[in-house]
Structures are given as C-alpha cells and as structure tokens.
Design a protein around this motif. Sequence first.
Motif, PDB file in Angstrom:
ATOM      1  N   GLY A  24       0.820  -1.216   0.000  1.00 45.70           N
ATOM      2  CA  GLY A  24       0.000   0.000   0.000  1.00 45.70           C
ATOM      3  C   GLY A  24       0.844   1.252   0.000  1.00 45.70           C
ATOM      4  O   GLY A  24       0.542   2.223  -0.705  1.00 45.70           O
ATOM      5  N   PRO A  62      -8.275  -3.989  -4.183  1.00 44.27           N
ATOM      6  CA  PRO A  62      -8.469  -3.023  -3.085  1.00 44.27           C
ATOM      7  C   PRO A  62      -7.312  -2.046  -2.941  1.00 44.27           C
ATOM      8  O   PRO A  62      -7.521  -0.887  -2.546  1.00 44.27           O
ATOM      9  N   THR A  63      -6.102  -2.489  -3.268  1.00 44.73           N
ATOM     10  CA  THR A  63      -4.938  -1.596  -3.168  1.00 44.73           C
ATOM     11  C   THR A  63      -5.094  -0.385  -4.077  1.00 44.73           C
ATOM     12  O   THR A  63      -4.900   0.762  -3.660  1.00 44.73           O
ATOM     13  N   SER A  66      -7.902   2.172  -3.016  1.00 45.61           N
ATOM     14  CA  SER A  66      -7.474   3.059  -1.934  1.00 45.61           C
ATOM     15  C   SER A  66      -6.544   4.148  -2.448  1.00 45.61           C
ATOM     16  O   SER A  66      -6.670   5.323  -2.093  1.00 45.61           O
ATOM     17  N   CYS A 216      -6.402  -5.870   1.672  1.00 47.42           N
ATOM     18  CA  CYS A 216      -7.042  -5.136   2.768  1.00 47.42           C
ATOM     19  C   CYS A 216      -6.008  -4.437   3.651  1.00 47.42           C
ATOM     20  O   CYS A 216      -6.251  -3.329   4.145  1.00 47.42           O
ATOM     21  N   VAL A 219      -4.742  -1.231   1.933  1.00 46.03           N
ATOM     22  CA  VAL A 219      -5.659  -0.086   2.012  1.00 46.03           C
ATOM     23  C   VAL A 219      -5.254   0.862   3.145  1.00 46.03           C
ATOM     24  O   VAL A 219      -5.430   2.077   3.044  1.00 46.03           O
TER      25      VAL A 219
END
Length: 263
Positions: A24, A62-63, A66, A216, A219
Amino acid sequence: MTSGPELLNRRGVAVLACVGLACGLLSGLFGIGGGTIIVPALVWLGLSQRHAAATSLAAIVPTSISGVVSYATEGNVNWIAAALLALGVIVGSQLGSLLLSRLPEVVLRWVWVAFLIFVIIQQITFTPPREGHLVLHVWSGAFLVLLGVVTGALAGVLGIGGGAIMMPALSFLFGASDLMARGTSLLVMVPGALSGTAANWKRGIVHLKSGLIIGCCAVLTAPLGTMAAGWLTPRAGSLLFAAWLAVLAVRSIWTALKVTRRA
C-alpha cells in the motif's frame, strides 16, 4: 479452487499482512498496484510464479482503489484518459490470463526479469514533469486504448497492476504530470485487475483469501504513500523506484536461473 491454505498459518498470515502494508505504501508513492512486491513475496512463501501472479492481481483490486481515492481528492486523475485506457486493459487482461495459464514456469520467470530490467532503465533515463497537462484528441485517444490492451496483457501475465507501464507512458507520450500519471494509472488498474482476476478464478489459479489479506492491509497505508509522493521531487521518486526494482531484479534473476537449471 484453492484459497491457499498453506499460506494461511500464523506465519503466512503475518507475512501476507506485512506485504500488504508495504504494498500500500509503495502503491501510493509510485502509482503502482504493488505486484513487484506481492509476486516475489508469494513465490518466497512457496507459490509458483503462475499462482503468485494470479493472486497478486486479486490483491491489487483493493490496493488500487485506496490509492486512487487519495489521488482523486487532490484532482490528480484524468477520468477520460482512464476510461479509454480501461477499455483496452479489460480486453488485454483476458489475453494475459490466457497466456498466464499456458506459458511454462521458466518462461514466466524470465519475462518477469525482463520487465523489471526494462522499468529500471526507463526510471533512470526519464524524469516525468511535475507541472504537465494531458492533452487528448482523436489519435491520442485511439493510442490510449491500444496502450491499454498492451498493458492489460502484460499485467495479466506478470500479476502487476500495470502502473509501471502506464505511468511513464502517460508522462512521456502524453505530457501528464507525474502525479496525474500515477492517479490515472491507479484508476485504470481497478477494472483491469477485476477482469483478470475473474478470468484467473475460472481457470483455478488464484488464491483469493491470500490476495484479499494483502489487499485489505494495503488499504491502510496507501494514503500515506500518496502523501509522500507529493513531498518527493519527480526525479527522487523515479530513482527510489528504480532502486527498489533493482533489488527485486537481482533476486528474480537468481531464482530464474535456479528454475532454468531444474527445467
């Protein structure tokens, strides 16, 4: 379909979480999906290059979401360019998934090494502008779609989001600023990674739970990377990215040589 139970013991989950946090941070900092971190880490944990690439693509969903939210709030996303790129990426990702399921392991290893070396050279030799504007017309729009197809195919084979391809192309070929190129690249990764993951799921080569753990956790740190990207000069950002990839390239060449000897 396996969710990667061999990765989900206590040690494996801890490694996946750490990979996600690092992923992330670098995703926000460099405008990439994080596959350059995820794939080597999953290979180290025992996955084949094929399964690592497929799982990496799932983690990138998801990365990238975000990361793009952070860039969009600062106005550093070109939505029209992203839409054109996404059209090509969705098509290309299907081709990439097909190639990923059929190419020999040793070929996948050396394609990964070649990709890393190419990006390192590009980052050292080209510095994107901080003040730039992405200009669109008919021909540039068509070229963006073509760029998306190529990016999607490579992203599907390598298990990356494609930011390492799109970001320099948007700056070098279309004049986008480094921040605009990063934000736009991250937005394009979302439909591309979703499309590729769906295809990989059908072929049974993605470890979805492991990918979601990484994604997750990513994020949480992607906004920090976005903040850091604004503090660094474009040149410093390029050199830092090249240095990180150089470390990965050395390890990847070593593992590729071992796989080649066994083959």
